[in-house]
Design a protein around this motif. Sequence first.
Motif, PDB file in Angstrom:
ATOM      1  N   ARG A  19      14.393 -30.541   3.444  1.00  0.00           N
ATOM      2  CA  ARG A  19      15.797 -30.555   3.855  1.00  0.00           C
ATOM      3  C   ARG A  19      15.980 -31.589   4.961  1.00  0.00           C
ATOM      4  N   ALA A  20      17.191 -31.801   5.360  1.00  0.00           N
ATOM      5  CA  ALA A  20      17.493 -32.874   6.306  1.00  0.00           C
ATOM      6  C   ALA A  20      16.790 -32.682   7.644  1.00  0.00           C
ATOM      7  N   GLU A 206       2.427 -37.286   9.899  1.00  0.00           N
ATOM      8  CA  GLU A 206       3.470 -37.022  10.891  1.00  0.00           C
ATOM      9  C   GLU A 206       3.056 -37.505  12.281  1.00  0.00           C
ATOM     10  N   ASN A 207       1.779 -37.382  12.599  1.00  0.00           N
ATOM     11  CA  ASN A 207       1.301 -37.578  13.962  1.00  0.00           C
ATOM     12  C   ASN A 207       1.483 -38.998  14.478  1.00  0.00           C
ATOM     13  N   GLY A 246      12.829 -47.416   5.950  1.00  0.00           N
ATOM     14  CA  GLY A 246      13.020 -47.308   4.504  1.00  0.00           C
ATOM     15  C   GLY A 246      11.711 -47.084   3.760  1.00  0.00           C
ATOM     16  N   ASN A 247      11.794 -46.500   2.564  1.00  0.00           N
ATOM     17  CA  ASN A 247      10.637 -46.244   1.692  1.00  0.00           C
ATOM     18  C   ASN A 247       9.543 -45.418   2.371  1.00  0.00           C
ATOM     19  N   GLY A 248       9.936 -44.597   3.349  1.00  0.00           N
ATOM     20  CA  GLY A 248       8.982 -43.736   4.038  1.00  0.00           C
ATOM     21  C   GLY A 248       8.317 -44.369   5.233  1.00  0.00           C
ATOM     22  N   ALA A 412      11.779 -39.689   7.714  1.00  0.00           N
ATOM     23  CA  ALA A 412      11.703 -40.831   6.792  1.00  0.00           C
ATOM     24  C   ALA A 412      10.616 -40.614   5.747  1.00  0.00           C
ATOM     25  N   ALA A 413       9.440 -40.166   6.190  1.00  0.00           N
ATOM     26  CA  ALA A 413       8.319 -39.961   5.270  1.00  0.00           C
ATOM     27  C   ALA A 413       8.637 -38.874   4.248  1.00  0.00           C
ATOM     28  N   TYR A 414       9.262 -37.806   4.691  1.00  0.00           N
ATOM     29  CA  TYR A 414       9.540 -36.710   3.760  1.00  0.00           C
ATOM     30  C   TYR A 414      10.686 -37.032   2.804  1.00  0.00           C
ATOM     31  N   ARG A 415      11.590 -37.894   3.214  1.00  0.00           N
ATOM     32  CA  ARG A 415      12.601 -38.349   2.247  1.00  0.00           C
ATOM     33  C   ARG A 415      11.940 -39.117   1.116  1.00  0.00           C
TER      34      ARG A 415
END
Length: 423
Positions: A19-20, A206-207, A246-248, A412-415
């Motif tokens: 989710r966002a 994430e880190n 962009g693109n993670g 960004a990464a999870y999108r």
Amino acid sequence: MNAETKPIHLHRNVDELVRADRVHTSLYTDAALFDSEMEKVFRNTWVWVAHASEVAEPGQFKTTHVGTEPVIVVRDRKQKIHVLLNRCRHRGATVCEHKKGKTASFVCPYHGWAYGLDGALRSVPFPDSYGQMLDKGEFPLPGLRVEQYAGMVFATFKADIEPLVDYLGPAKKWMDLFMKQGGGYPVKAAGEHRFTFNGNWKIQLENTTDAYHFPLVHKSFLSSVDAQTERMLDFVAGPGYVEDLGNGHSVMVMIPELVDLEHDLDAPVPDRYAELAEHLRATHDETTVRRIVRAVGGSGFNLNLFPNVACSMAFFRVLRPIAVDKTEIHHVAIVMDGGPEQANQARLRMHEHFQGPMGFGTPDDSEAWERVQRGAQAGPDLWILLNRGLPGETVTPDGLKSDVSAETGMRAAYRQWKKLMTA
């Protein structure tokens, strides 16, 4: 039921898991989801496999993985870099078990099938038994598509994927800035520290753009540096930022004045490098001395390139997913190829101080990552919050931007993860 307690049906609605402002904990714990990632993410995007300096000469190779699949990165006699599946076409044995080296061919130790540096099957022992049934041209080691940017080598299983330069997008300018750590010399990979932690690969992803943890997790490191360095690393309340590229991909700028290492070379040399600067002055002009000294200290940012590599201040951090709850990390030291020996030694000592097995940073990070994995077992329907910095997030020409401790890079990464997993 509210959003926190509503049950998630994992395999029917993967898109509901991101989710966002949060992601579902099952992204760390669901083995079936991990298997799907290896197919939908790691087989369908550009994955970092090497720095070009690791295979600088014909015959030089390294073994690595794309997702969980073993591959060989090798330069052939025509200077072309190949990424080959490390699996004999006969009975499936790996054809190379060395981490790196130099060779003229790859020979399967099981039945002796021999392959050229380009993957072509060259010879088979005792071929008469096959009669006319074996056409060697039909059985090369399969190769992945390979492209490079800024000396970084990427590979993909997806034949019709967009060109690498398009995939990297705005991240390219940050890669160019990162490579200024050559101090006027080419950047060279100079060995690595490898370790595993008992946690999911995305916890480490994430880190790299998480400044929020730095003053808490790395207290022991901060207590080990001089006062000038400690002040420089007190950046959480500073003017830095995190930007979605962009693109993670994302970048976390911690020390803005060190984004471009060739900017303002007239600034005072930090006290910790005064002795090195004085040594270099015996053989280099002052501008070169300052460029080299600035390069030794590393860049002021971390660049995350989805899904598996980071250009992290002064080293490459590469993640290799092994299982849903196990990840291997490679911390690759970088030096100046042909640069002054004392400057390169200073960079290696700096690398060991934080990233090395007896360093201050890596043990603390890996302990935190494993705690996240253990905590993920605490309930069947928990969420990981990624909402820090959302109120101040603004649109930029390259993407989205917020303060240095924001979780913009993680969002960004999870999108991108969601885009690939639901494609």
